[in-house]
Design an enzyme around this catalytic site. Sequence first.
Site, PDB file in Angstrom:
ATOM      1  N   PRO A  73       0.847  -1.339   0.478  1.00 59.16           N
ATOM      2  CA  PRO A  73      -0.696   0.120  -0.544  1.00 59.16           C
ATOM      3  C   PRO A  73       0.542   1.250   0.022  1.00 59.16           C
ATOM      4  O   PRO A  73       1.830   1.511   0.930  1.00 59.16           O
ATOM      5  CB  PRO A  73      -0.704  -0.040   1.476  1.00 59.16           C
ATOM      6  N   CYS A  74       0.566   2.251  -0.774  1.00 60.75           N
ATOM      7  CA  CYS A  74       1.372   3.365  -1.589  1.00 60.75           C
ATOM      8  C   CYS A  74       0.572   4.582   0.110  1.00 60.75           C
ATOM      9  O   CYS A  74       1.384   5.745  -1.043  1.00 60.75           O
ATOM     10  CB  CYS A  74       1.283   3.417  -2.842  1.00 60.75           C
ATOM     11  N   GLN A  75      -0.455   4.504   0.400  1.00 57.50           N
ATOM     12  CA  GLN A  75      -0.795   5.977   0.634  1.00 57.50           C
ATOM     13  C   GLN A  75      -0.299   6.500   1.603  1.00 57.50           C
ATOM     14  O   GLN A  75       0.130   8.167   1.404  1.00 57.50           O
ATOM     15  CB  GLN A  75      -2.195   6.018   1.506  1.00 57.50           C
TER      16      GLN A  75
END
Length: 356
Positions: A73-75
Site C-alpha cells: 500500500p502506497c498511501q
Amino acid sequence: MKAVSLFSGAGGMDVGAIRAGFEVVAASEIDAHACSTYRRNHPGTVLIEGDIDKRMSEIMSFKGVDLVIGGPPCQGFSVAGKMDPSDPRSKLVFSFCSVVEKLLPRAFVMENVKALGKLAKFEDVRREIIRRMRNAGYQTTVHILNAKDFGVPQSRERVFFIGTRACSTVLETNDFEKFKQEAISLRHAIAHLGRAGSLNNSPITKAKITLAKKPVLRKSPYAGMLFNGQGRPLNPDAWSSTLPASMGGNRTPIIDEEHLYGGAQSWVEEHHRKILSGAIQSEYKEAPSRLRRLTIREAAVLQSFPESYCFEGPQSRIFSQIGNAVPCKLAESVLKAVKHTLSNTATDLRIAKQSA
C-alpha cells in the site's frame, strides 16, 4: 519459474507475471473484495487471506521460489495522500522485505508510487530497503517507469525496486528498452466497448458532473479544473491521465460521449476556448448530458486488464481495486526483463560449470 505475489490486490501484477512466463504459486491479500476478485480469476493460485505479518508461516511454506513480487500500500507515500512516512501503511514495504529475507528468491520486484523512488523526504526509506536487501544478498536497483512507454494507454509513473541475488546480473534501466512499445490512444483502447450502458460497457457511473464556477485554467483543456470535484476530462485522442484509486464518485475521469462515438467536436475543448477568450463566463450548473464518467470496464481496459477479467464487490470497491492495480502490460514488461536476466544468469552458470 515460480513466483509468490504479495499485496496482490485484484491481481494486475500477477497477470503481468503470468504473461511474462512465471507461475504464480501463491498470493497474499487482506482486502476481502480484492480476494474475491483474485480467487475468481486465479483459481489455481493458493490465496493467503489476511494480515501478511500474521500469516507469515503460511507464506514461508513456499521457500525456494524464483521470484517475489508485490506492491505494498502506497498511501503513506502518495502525492494524492498526506505523504506521511509514519503512516502505518508505509511500514508494509518492510513487511515485503521480511518475506524476501525469509524466502530468499532469486529475485524480487517491489512496486510503489513514484514519490517513494524520487522525493528526498523518503530517502531514509529507500536506503533502508536497499540496506536490508543488500544484507540478505541482493543487488538492488531502483527504476521509475511510465506505463505509457510500455503499451498502456495511460500515463502512470511508478517506481520499481528490483533485486537479484549477488551471483546474478544487475538489472539496469536500458534492459527495459527492448520491451517498450508506443501507447495507443484512449479512443483506440476503449471505443470498441460501445457507449456507456451498452452490453459490453456497463454499468454506468452515476456521479453527477457540474461545471466549476471558478475554474482553474491551464493551457490544455484536459488539465486544470473545469469541473467540480477532482475528476478531469480525458482526451480520446491521447492516452489517459493516471487513474486514481478514489474513482467511483466525483473523482472519476470524464468522457465526452459524442466526441468519442458520435463524431462531434470536443465540447470540453470548445468550452475551454470560450472561457479563455472571454466569450463566456463559467457558472455552476450541471454539465451537458453528453459528458459522463468513466465506466468500470473502460477503467479496467486502461489498466490493461484482460477484457475477460471479472471483478467482485460494490462498484466503489471495484474502482478501488482497478485504481490500485499495477497496469498488467507494465508489469509484464518489467517481469520479462527480470526473467531474461535470470535466464541469462542460469545459462552463464551452466557454462561456467562445464568449463571448470
